[in-house]
Design an enzyme around this catalytic site. Sequence first.
Site, mmCIF file in Angstrom:
data_model
loop_
_atom_site.group_PDB
_atom_site.id
_atom_site.type_symbol
_atom_site.label_atom_id
_atom_site.label_comp_id
_atom_site.label_asym_id
_atom_site.label_seq_id
_atom_site.Cartn_x
_atom_site.Cartn_y
_atom_site.Cartn_z
ATOM 1 C CG ASP A 124 86.047 14.855 1.256
ATOM 2 O OD1 ASP A 124 87.206 15.116 0.894
ATOM 3 O OD2 ASP A 124 85.032 15.308 0.677
ATOM 4 C CE1 TYR A 136 90.921 2.370 4.013
ATOM 5 C CE2 TYR A 136 90.109 4.550 3.395
ATOM 6 C CZ TYR A 136 90.910 3.458 3.137
ATOM 7 O OH TYR A 136 91.692 3.443 2.014
ATOM 8 C CD GLN A 139 90.945 10.921 -8.680
ATOM 9 O OE1 GLN A 139 91.787 10.031 -8.813
ATOM 10 N NE2 GLN A 139 91.251 12.188 -8.841
ATOM 11 C CG HIS A 178 88.664 6.322 -6.075
ATOM 12 N ND1 HIS A 178 89.765 7.155 -6.138
ATOM 13 C CD2 HIS A 178 88.606 5.679 -7.250
ATOM 14 C CE1 HIS A 178 90.353 6.989 -7.324
ATOM 15 N NE2 HIS A 178 89.661 6.107 -8.021
#
Length: 243
Positions: A94, A56, A91, A109
Amino acid sequence: MIDPPNVVILTGAGVSAESGIATFRGPGGLWEGHRVEDVCTPEALARDAALVHRFYDLRRAALAGVEPNAAHRALARLDAEWPGELLIVTQNVDDLHERAGAKRLLHMHGELKSALCAACGARRPWADGLPPATACADCGAAAMRPDIVFFGEMPYDMDRIEAALSTCDLFVSIGTSGAVYPAAGFVQTAAHWGAATLEINLEPSAGSFLFEESRMGPAATLVPAWVDALLTPYSTQSSPMSR
Ligand code: BV8
């Protein structure tokens, strides 16, 4: 002025593809480098926190190198100019919808530019690297983790999403494969409540058959055209005949 319909828009990785952010399930997709079980589950985080945090961190850092595309900008324009209810449910993790100017937006999400305390649940904006065992500024526990909804975890804002779906007149899904639930089931919920349903995607998604209409093509081309057409009856420049 005709009564503006309530609109719910679901977006997935395909809306960011033309900004250069890899999608998940295509060739060379994000998951290609990793098995989902290795980077996007609570078990993966417990087993190999360094790998998950690094996965991540890399995606968070990559945000500096990409820009919103014409699809993000068109959706932000729709958000700004639409006289009725509107909600963009993404979803994506970014920040391209925000950077394009979208306001009526939620990330079901999670978000790359946020960190979550696994101990107290605090969420904090986060722009840089997030090493495992980072201390929480709220409770002090060494428990900050990526603020990402992993498989098996409850998506954010489900009550707000369900409420929006139950009162929407138009549900539009853009750039998603329809592979992940509960998002992939939103079209059925919206249709149950009487909404018209439209899919805009590069190729038929797993749920294409559930939509009244499917438009195949790149989002950066099809979404601006769709927004222009939707706004025309409500734009101040339109002819008095269309009021
Ligand atoms: C939950 C984290 C309980 C962020 C992600 C069996 C049956 C049904 C469900 C399940 C099941 N077993 C397990 C489940 C539940 C599970 C699930 O759905 N599993 C699937 C794999 C079967 N779901 C969960 O665990 C969820 N939680 O269920 O909790 C619950 C249930 C109900 C109510 C409350 C609680 C949690 C899911 C969240 C997991 N986290 N990611 C990150 O790392 O980014 S999911 C991941 O997939 C991303 O978030 C991504 O957004 C999401 C969906 O992928 P897409 O966005 O669609 O991307 P993809 O690459 O797949 O497709 C891109 C599409 O774009 C393609 O169609 C392509 O053609 C198109 N495209 C490409 N370029 C363009 C384009 N379109 C237009 N223009 C272009 N240029």
